[in-house]
Design a protein around this motif. Sequence first.
Motif, PDB file in Angstrom:
ATOM      1  N   MET A   1      -2.687 -11.721   2.895  1.00 40.47           N
ATOM      2  CA  MET A   1      -4.155 -11.729   2.763  1.00 40.47           C
ATOM      3  C   MET A   1      -4.454 -12.076   1.315  1.00 40.47           C
TER       4      MET A   1
ATOM      5  N   TYR B   1     -10.632  -8.184  -2.891  1.00 43.77           N
ATOM      6  CA  TYR B   1     -10.428  -6.749  -3.107  1.00 43.77           C
ATOM      7  C   TYR B   1     -10.033  -6.513  -4.560  1.00 43.77           C
TER       8      TYR B   1
ATOM      9  N   ASN C   1       0.797  -1.226   0.000  1.00 39.33           N
ATOM     10  CA  ASN C   1       0.000   0.000   0.000  1.00 39.33           C
ATOM     11  C   ASN C   1       0.840   1.293   0.000  1.00 39.33           C
TER      12      ASN C   1
ATOM     13  N   ARG D   1       4.556   0.967   2.923  1.00 39.52           N
ATOM     14  CA  ARG D   1       4.253   0.501   4.283  1.00 39.52           C
ATOM     15  C   ARG D   1       4.957  -0.829   4.498  1.00 39.52           C
TER      16      ARG D   1
ATOM     17  N   LYS E   1     -10.621   5.641   7.497  1.00 43.26           N
ATOM     18  CA  LYS E   1      -9.348   5.397   6.799  1.00 43.26           C
ATOM     19  C   LYS E   1      -9.524   5.721   5.318  1.00 43.26           C
TER      20      LYS E   1
ATOM     21  N   ARG F   1      -9.715 -11.179  10.427  1.00 48.70           N
ATOM     22  CA  ARG F   1      -9.227 -11.657   9.130  1.00 48.70           C
ATOM     23  C   ARG F   1      -7.782 -11.261   8.875  1.00 48.70           C
ATOM     24  N   TRP F   2      -7.309 -10.212   9.544  1.00 46.73           N
ATOM     25  CA  TRP F   2      -5.936  -9.770   9.363  1.00 46.73           C
ATOM     26  C   TRP F   2      -5.024 -10.399  10.427  1.00 46.73           C
TER      27      TRP F   2
ATOM     28  N   PHE G   1      -4.801  -3.521  -3.752  1.00 42.45           N
ATOM     29  CA  PHE G   1      -5.145  -2.363  -2.926  1.00 42.45           C
ATOM     30  C   PHE G   1      -4.365  -1.142  -3.448  1.00 42.45           C
TER      31      PHE G   1
ATOM     32  N   ASP H   1      -0.756   2.690   5.338  1.00 44.51           N
ATOM     33  CA  ASP H   1      -1.433   3.121   4.114  1.00 44.51           C
ATOM     34  C   ASP H   1      -1.351   4.628   3.801  1.00 44.51           C
TER      35      ASP H   1
ATOM     36  N   ASP I   1      -1.519  -7.981   0.340  1.00 48.53           N
ATOM     37  CA  ASP I   1      -0.938  -7.361   1.544  1.00 48.53           C
ATOM     38  C   ASP I   1       0.511  -7.806   1.765  1.00 48.53           C
TER      39      ASP I   1
ATOM     40  N   VAL J   1      -6.123  -9.828  -2.872  1.00 49.48           N
ATOM     41  CA  VAL J   1      -6.185  -8.388  -2.590  1.00 49.48           C
ATOM     42  C   VAL J   1      -5.360  -7.602  -3.601  1.00 49.48           C
TER      43      VAL J   1
HETATM   44  C1  MAN Z   1      -7.875  -3.023   5.027  1.00 49.54           C
HETATM   45  C2  MAN Z   1      -6.573  -2.419   5.531  1.00 49.54           C
HETATM   46  C3  MAN Z   1      -5.525  -2.362   4.435  1.00 49.54           C
HETATM   47  C4  MAN Z   1      -5.371  -3.726   3.787  1.00 49.54           C
HETATM   48  C5  MAN Z   1      -6.729  -4.190   3.272  1.00 49.54           C
HETATM   49  C6  MAN Z   1      -6.702  -5.555   2.621  1.00 49.54           C
HETATM   50  O1  MAN Z   1      -8.501  -2.124   4.206  1.00 49.54           O
HETATM   51  O2  MAN Z   1      -6.101  -3.178   6.613  1.00 49.54           O
HETATM   52  O3  MAN Z   1      -4.312  -1.935   4.978  1.00 49.54           O
HETATM   53  O4  MAN Z   1      -4.463  -3.668   2.728  1.00 49.54           O
HETATM   54  O5  MAN Z   1      -7.650  -4.236   4.356  1.00 49.54           O
HETATM   55  O6  MAN Z   1      -6.429  -6.573   3.545  1.00 49.54           O
END
Ligand code: MAN
Length: 359
Positions: free
Chosen positions: A313, A275, A28, A44, A186, A85-86, A318, A138, A339, A316
């Motif tokens: 993750m 995502y 990100n 990041r 965010k 989930r994270w 992003f 991010d 991620d 994704v």
């Molecule tokens: C969330 C945040 C982001 C991450 C996305 C995808 O939006 O935690 O930093 O990249 O999820 O997991």
Amino acid sequence: MKIQDKVLLKPTDFKPSFIDWEVKGVLNPAAVRLPDKRIVLYVRVAESAHPKNSGMLTCPIMSSEKEYTFDYQKINKKDIIRMGRWGEMYLKDGLCRLPTISHFKKIVLTADGFNIDSLDEKPIFTGMPGDGDYGVEDPRIVKIGQSYLMTYVSISINEGVSTSLAASNDLIRWNRKGIIFREQNKDAALFPEKIKGKYVALHRPEGFFEFSRPSIWISYSPDLTYWGRERSIVQPRVGSWDRRRIGAGAPPVKTKKGWLCIYHGVKEEEKNSVYSAGAFLLDLKNPEKILARTPINKPLIFPEKIYEQSGYMNNVIFPTGAILDNDKEDLLIYSGGADSVVSVKKLGIKDIFKSMEYY
Ligand code: MAN
């Protein structure tokens, strides 16, 4: 659509900050073009701080404003009620702790945006007590006049997950301006110029109850401190790849047709989230007017590369940075993949416009 793409950075390109730590992801990134045409990324770097093989879980908390040093909160496994989930840990006392802590590193790319010119191992921007005790995430950077402005997620002991702002003239020393959008808010991206005398931002507040799906809001400010006249302008769509939640991605890019905004959209929930990335176009003078958007049935970019489908993750893409190529005919999109890695993708602007649905 023809997309040229490349993985620019992966976890093994970086040493962990401390001996026992482990780099879990580089993701990100903020992207901004320098006057000499090269491109700067603020990536990041997410690290886990559990001493390897100790079986112990620890949560690092920034302990100094001057140095990158920490206190460690020990987490007893029996106090964890469930994991998110994270991998975030929901504890018996009602609080939540992250499995990683993030800071930013500065990378300079060549003018074509596809190659690394220099990579700085030192953290360029970290959390500090009161502004990201649990790290910063991010970033998005724009240049307005002589000033680089960075929005970022700050995760703090008392302020939780909020969006903060910092300003710099050299992309090295930052003047921290504090929180501009309070928790939980965010995915904030500033427009790269004032509109009708006001700074403008896209952001994504979240409610505690599901009266509405998390959507992209707009806010205005005379001075970058006080933000208001907020409203939601782009929402998730039923049955779409962006049905569950959406968030601003890269700062809007000015084109003849309007502000081109690259965003992320999520379908499904919990472990099965996907995502993808889409685009919408806002009127240059009235950014609350949506002129066009990626259709419901086909995202602009689906996480179809292996580096997007499998990592920290899965599934994704992003996007957090978008920059016009030197010929101004292509857009360079900088994103996190799964991620875990940072990628660049080059898309023709005309192709992006052609792929959108006009209102
Ligand atoms: C969330 C945040 C982001 C991450 C996305 C995808 O939006 O935690 O930093 O990249 O999820 O997991």
